[in-house]
Design an enzyme around this catalytic site. Structure first.
Site, PDB file in Angstrom:
ATOM      1  N   MET A   1      37.686  39.304  34.187  1.00 57.51           N
ATOM      2  CA  MET A   1      37.105  40.652  34.232  1.00 57.51           C
ATOM      3  C   MET A   1      37.615  41.446  35.443  1.00 57.51           C
ATOM      4  O   MET A   1      36.849  41.796  36.321  1.00 57.51           O
ATOM      5  CB  MET A   1      35.578  40.539  34.277  1.00 57.51           C
ATOM      6  CG  MET A   1      34.995  39.821  33.071  1.00 57.51           C
ATOM      7  SD  MET A   1      33.258  39.384  33.290  1.00 57.51           S
ATOM      8  CE  MET A   1      33.377  37.951  34.387  1.00 57.51           C
TER       9      MET A   1
ATOM     10  N   THR B   1      33.945  39.332  39.689  1.00 57.89           N
ATOM     11  CA  THR B   1      33.864  40.767  39.439  1.00 57.89           C
ATOM     12  C   THR B   1      32.671  41.306  40.201  1.00 57.89           C
ATOM     13  O   THR B   1      31.727  40.568  40.464  1.00 57.89           O
ATOM     14  CB  THR B   1      33.681  41.053  37.937  1.00 57.89           C
ATOM     15  OG1 THR B   1      33.285  42.416  37.738  1.00 57.89           O
ATOM     16  CG2 THR B   1      32.600  40.179  37.330  1.00 57.89           C
TER      17      THR B   1
ATOM     18  N   THR C   1      31.101  44.529  39.184  1.00 61.57           N
ATOM     19  CA  THR C   1      30.236  45.240  38.234  1.00 61.57           C
ATOM     20  C   THR C   1      29.337  44.321  37.426  1.00 61.57           C
ATOM     21  O   THR C   1      28.148  44.604  37.243  1.00 61.57           O
ATOM     22  CB  THR C   1      31.090  46.094  37.277  1.00 61.57           C
ATOM     23  OG1 THR C   1      31.745  47.120  38.030  1.00 61.57           O
ATOM     24  CG2 THR C   1      30.233  46.738  36.202  1.00 61.57           C
TER      25      THR C   1
ATOM     26  N   CYS D   1      35.229  46.964  43.832  1.00 61.16           N
ATOM     27  CA  CYS D   1      35.877  46.555  42.581  1.00 61.16           C
ATOM     28  C   CYS D   1      36.954  45.583  43.008  1.00 61.16           C
ATOM     29  O   CYS D   1      37.734  45.883  43.927  1.00 61.16           O
ATOM     30  CB  CYS D   1      36.476  47.755  41.859  1.00 61.16           C
ATOM     31  SG  CYS D   1      37.622  47.301  40.539  1.00 61.16           S
ATOM     32  N   THR D   2      37.000  44.431  42.393  1.00 67.14           N
ATOM     33  CA  THR D   2      37.885  43.375  42.894  1.00 67.14           C
ATOM     34  C   THR D   2      39.367  43.719  42.776  1.00 67.14           C
ATOM     35  O   THR D   2      40.201  43.074  43.419  1.00 67.14           O
ATOM     36  CB  THR D   2      37.593  42.041  42.179  1.00 67.14           C
ATOM     37  OG1 THR D   2      37.474  42.261  40.769  1.00 67.14           O
ATOM     38  CG2 THR D   2      36.292  41.445  42.693  1.00 67.14           C
TER      39      THR D   2
END
Length: 232
Positions: A10, A83, A85, A197-198
């Protein structure tokens, strides 16, 4: 050494960095030919993305719980969700397994407080910036003031993440736009900015901005390796 369980995919752009960082950190700590003991299970992000856009978070949560149980049965000693989110459904994971869940916002909060900062900016998907599953931990547990960009910039970075970064597209134009957003947050008093956000740290290296940035992937993996090696 404990075994790190990773739920990835993800996107896989950031998942490969999770694998890289955990192994690099273990080798740094132990030397020689040591590498991390880990198990990774990945998802098809296309389905996750569709469910997130339609607000079907329960479906995502149930899927994450299934994968977490699989990792526990396979011998993982802890769970990492690769992730930012999807931590919105992290409670499904903690309810599903008996092994520790390493929360990315908790790890990030500890890293920020160790630097003595009081006010930070947050960049990420619209979900990460606008819902409180992330900011509430930082505010309630670490007494941090968290600021996010105005709506137009939130929409823009959300589009960059989903239409470019998770598809492996890293452009100079988007990097420049993100650097401008970081400067705008600094102008509003942010002493540092969370790359929530990664994939963002892949796009914008820390040395190219004027304020400290917090690479949540590095922070998250460092926390996990510390636990795996009983360093904390």
């Amino acid at each position: 050494m404990k075994t790190i369980g990773l739920i990835g995919g993800m996107s896989w752009e950031s998942s490969k960095v999770y694998y890289q960082y955990t192994n690099e950190l273990v080798r740094t700590q132990l030397g020689g030919s040591h590498s991390a003991k880990s198990i990774m299970i990945t998802v098809d992000f296309d389905q996750i993305e569709k469910w997130s856009f339609t607000g079907e978070w329960d479906k995502i949560g149930r899927l994450m719980a299934t994968h977490a149980r699989t990792l526990e049965k396979a011998g993982a000693d802890m769970i990492l969700l690769c992730t930012n989110t999807i931590h919105i459904v992290s409670h499904y994971i903690t309810d599903a397994v008996s092994i520790p869940f390493v929360h990315i916002a908790v790890a990030t909060g500890n890293a920020i407080k160790s630097k003595g900062l009081k006010k930070v900016g947050l960049l990420g998907t619209r979900f990460t910036m606008e819902k409180d599953f992330y900011t509430k931990i930082l505010q309630d547990n670490y007494d941090l003031e968290v600021v996010t960009p105005p709506k137009e910039e939130r929409d823009r970075i959300h589009d960059i993440i989903y239409n470019e970064l998770v598809q492996g597209k890293f452009t100079e134009a988007s990097k420049k736009r993100c650097i401008e957003m970081i400067q705008h947050l600094a102008d509003r008093g942010a002493e540092g900015v969370i790359m929530g956000c990664t994939e963002l740290p892949i796009l914008v290296p820390d040395e190219e901005v004027s304020v400290p940035t917090f690479d949540t992937t590095k922070i998250h993996t460092a926390n996990a390796v510390s636990l795996a090696l009983n360093l904390s």
